[in-house]
Design a protein around this motif. Sequence first.
Motif, PDB file in Angstrom:
ATOM      1  N   GLY A  29       0.790  -1.222   0.000  1.00  0.00           N
ATOM      2  CA  GLY A  29       0.000   0.000   0.000  1.00  0.00           C
ATOM      3  C   GLY A  29       0.825   1.276   0.000  1.00  0.00           C
ATOM      4  N   PHE A  30       2.152   1.159  -0.068  1.00  0.00           N
ATOM      5  CA  PHE A  30       3.000   2.345  -0.075  1.00  0.00           C
ATOM      6  C   PHE A  30       3.101   2.914  -1.485  1.00  0.00           C
ATOM      7  N   THR A  31       3.004   4.212  -1.590  1.00  0.00           N
ATOM      8  CA  THR A  31       3.196   4.866  -2.879  1.00  0.00           C
ATOM      9  C   THR A  31       4.684   5.155  -3.064  1.00  0.00           C
ATOM     10  N   PRO A  32       5.135   5.256  -4.310  1.00  0.00           N
ATOM     11  CA  PRO A  32       6.554   5.582  -4.509  1.00  0.00           C
ATOM     12  C   PRO A  32       6.896   6.925  -3.869  1.00  0.00           C
ATOM     13  N   SER A  33       8.067   7.013  -3.308  1.00  0.00           N
ATOM     14  CA  SER A  33       8.523   8.259  -2.689  1.00  0.00           C
ATOM     15  C   SER A  33       9.124   9.167  -3.757  1.00  0.00           C
ATOM     16  N   ALA A  34       9.417  10.397  -3.382  1.00  0.00           N
ATOM     17  CA  ALA A  34      10.082  11.322  -4.304  1.00  0.00           C
ATOM     18  C   ALA A  34      11.429  10.751  -4.727  1.00  0.00           C
ATOM     19  N   ARG A  35      12.112  10.106  -3.815  1.00  0.00           N
ATOM     20  CA  ARG A  35      13.409   9.500  -4.144  1.00  0.00           C
ATOM     21  C   ARG A  35      13.225   8.347  -5.133  1.00  0.00           C
ATOM     22  N   ASP A  36      12.178   7.534  -4.955  1.00  0.00           N
ATOM     23  CA  ASP A  36      11.901   6.437  -5.896  1.00  0.00           C
ATOM     24  C   ASP A  36      11.663   6.988  -7.304  1.00  0.00           C
ATOM     25  N   VAL A  37      10.867   8.053  -7.395  1.00  0.00           N
ATOM     26  CA  VAL A  37      10.565   8.654  -8.691  1.00  0.00           C
ATOM     27  C   VAL A  37      11.842   9.242  -9.285  1.00  0.00           C
ATOM     28  N   SER A  38      12.640   9.903  -8.453  1.00  0.00           N
ATOM     29  CA  SER A  38      13.899  10.478  -8.924  1.00  0.00           C
ATOM     30  C   SER A  38      14.795   9.405  -9.521  1.00  0.00           C
ATOM     31  N   VAL A  39      14.952   8.303  -8.812  1.00  0.00           N
ATOM     32  CA  VAL A  39      15.792   7.200  -9.290  1.00  0.00           C
ATOM     33  C   VAL A  39      15.246   6.649 -10.608  1.00  0.00           C
ATOM     34  N   ALA A  40      13.930   6.600 -10.741  1.00  0.00           N
ATOM     35  CA  ALA A  40      13.313   6.077 -11.970  1.00  0.00           C
ATOM     36  C   ALA A  40      13.548   6.986 -13.178  1.00  0.00           C
ATOM     37  N   HIS A  53      15.656  14.249  -6.178  1.00  0.00           N
ATOM     38  CA  HIS A  53      14.465  13.976  -5.365  1.00  0.00           C
ATOM     39  C   HIS A  53      13.877  15.285  -4.836  1.00  0.00           C
ATOM     40  N   ALA A  54      14.690  16.313  -4.678  1.00  0.00           N
ATOM     41  CA  ALA A  54      14.179  17.614  -4.237  1.00  0.00           C
ATOM     42  C   ALA A  54      13.263  18.220  -5.307  1.00  0.00           C
ATOM     43  N   GLN A  55      13.659  18.086  -6.589  1.00  0.00           N
ATOM     44  CA  GLN A  55      12.801  18.591  -7.669  1.00  0.00           C
ATOM     45  C   GLN A  55      11.470  17.843  -7.680  1.00  0.00           C
ATOM     46  N   VAL A  56      11.538  16.524  -7.572  1.00  0.00           N
ATOM     47  CA  VAL A  56      10.319  15.717  -7.579  1.00  0.00           C
ATOM     48  C   VAL A  56       9.461  16.073  -6.375  1.00  0.00           C
ATOM     49  N   ASN A  57      10.088  16.212  -5.217  1.00  0.00           N
ATOM     50  CA  ASN A  57       9.361  16.538  -3.997  1.00  0.00           C
ATOM     51  C   ASN A  57       8.666  17.892  -4.114  1.00  0.00           C
ATOM     52  N   SER A  58       9.334  18.878  -4.693  1.00  0.00           N
ATOM     53  CA  SER A  58       8.706  20.199  -4.821  1.00  0.00           C
ATOM     54  C   SER A  58       7.513  20.155  -5.770  1.00  0.00           C
ATOM     55  N   LEU A  59       7.542  19.277  -6.766  1.00  0.00           N
ATOM     56  CA  LEU A  59       6.372  19.112  -7.643  1.00  0.00           C
ATOM     57  C   LEU A  59       5.260  18.365  -6.917  1.00  0.00           C
ATOM     58  N   MET A  60       5.641  17.368  -6.115  1.00  0.00           N
ATOM     59  CA  MET A  60       4.647  16.574  -5.395  1.00  0.00           C
ATOM     60  C   MET A  60       3.949  17.369  -4.295  1.00  0.00           C
TER      61      MET A  60
END
Length: 179
Positions: A29-40, A53-60
């Motif tokens: 049930g866990f959603t991907p984290s900003a770090r997971d998306v960054s790595v992808a 991951h900071a860029q992804v996090n700021s968008l999220m």
Amino acid sequence: MADLHNRNEQLSIRAKLLVLLRLRRDPDGFTPSARDVSVATTLEGQRKPRLSHAQVNSLMNGTSSNPTSSTVAALAQALDVPAAFLLPGAEWDDLAALTVYRERPEAREVLRLMQGLEVQDILEICTMLREKRRRAGLSDDVPAIPPPPPGVDQPRDGRPRRLSLEEAAERAADYLEGR
């Protein structure tokens, strides 16, 4: 989310990312984290991700809402969605239609063939497609954004809150006294 789309309101990039993350929950049930998306976003043969991951996090979290085209392309690749879905505007909020358009060349040909037809001809085609879907045992209603898989969204553990100097002093005193 479906109600929001039905009212023809535009989804923000933050809302679109949250929808996409919910669609990609892991079995727990866990959603991907900003770090997971960054790595992808890392391209094959590269060491560094295209997005931090900071860029992804700021968008999220909505602090950044106007990404560059290269950011949109990297996110789309990482989340395996059509890049157009991440663009602003209600006309791009139909993830199901954009996915069919991206993945099915025959669907693109059908759309090209509709060019120049009268509205009643296009409505007739829609009626034929609905009938074909019924005969195939499929629903007439195809949601613009698929529902997330069943399960409960699990919150991710965040970084522990920093203690104030007073709290840190109390904790140190408790530790020294064996409490």
